[in-house]
Design an enzyme around this catalytic site. Structure first.
Site, PDB file in Angstrom:
ATOM      1  N   VAL A   6       1.380  -1.136   0.449  1.00  0.00           N
ATOM      2  CA  VAL A   6      -0.354  -0.097  -0.141  1.00  0.00           C
ATOM      3  C   VAL A   6       0.702   1.243   0.185  1.00  0.00           C
ATOM      4  CG1 VAL A   6      -1.963   1.160   0.873  1.00  0.00           C
ATOM      5  CG2 VAL A   6      -1.621  -1.267   0.786  1.00  0.00           C
ATOM      6  N   CYS A   7       0.373   2.530  -1.032  1.00  0.00           N
ATOM      7  CA  CYS A   7       0.968   3.425  -0.514  1.00  0.00           C
ATOM      8  C   CYS A   7      -0.162   4.433  -0.961  1.00  0.00           C
ATOM      9  CB  CYS A   7       2.167   3.608  -2.031  1.00  0.00           C
ATOM     10  SG  CYS A   7       2.309   3.587  -3.833  1.00  0.00           S
ATOM     11  N   GLY A   8       0.220   5.867  -1.293  1.00  0.00           N
ATOM     12  CA  GLY A   8      -0.670   6.935  -0.897  1.00  0.00           C
ATOM     13  C   GLY A   8      -1.832   6.441  -2.539  1.00  0.00           C
TER      14      GLY A   8
END
Length: 89
Positions: A6-8
């Site tokens: 997960v990242c932004g």
């Protein structure tokens, strides 16, 4: 096992994490499904393990999965040290 990285935005560090985790899984002969996603999509996904950056730890506190947070998405050795214990437990 299903792993979410997960990242932004779901297209930067999460993809780098996914590639590193895929490589680690292959080296260790561990079968798992790895998917990169953005922060807003985590709630609609089911996963056994979430791997993300330390900067997103607070935003992922409600996610219903084991979590691992790393400081450097390109440091494969550090990622391996953080993720392997969760994969083997």
């Amino acid at each position: 096992m299903k792993i979410l990285t997960v990242c932004g935005m779901g297209s930067g560090s999460s993809l780098i994490l996914k590639m590193n985790i895929d490589s680690i899984l292959e080296e260790e002969n561990i079968k798992a499904d790895v998917e990169a996603c953005d922060l807003g999509s985590v709630g609609g996904q089911s996963a056994d393990l979430i791997v993300s950056t330390a900067e997103l730890e607070n935003q992922l506190s409600d996610a219903q999965a084991e979590k691992v947070f790393v400081n450097n998405v390109v440091d494969k050795d550090a990622i391996k040290k953080a993720v392997l214990p969760k994969l083997k437990s």
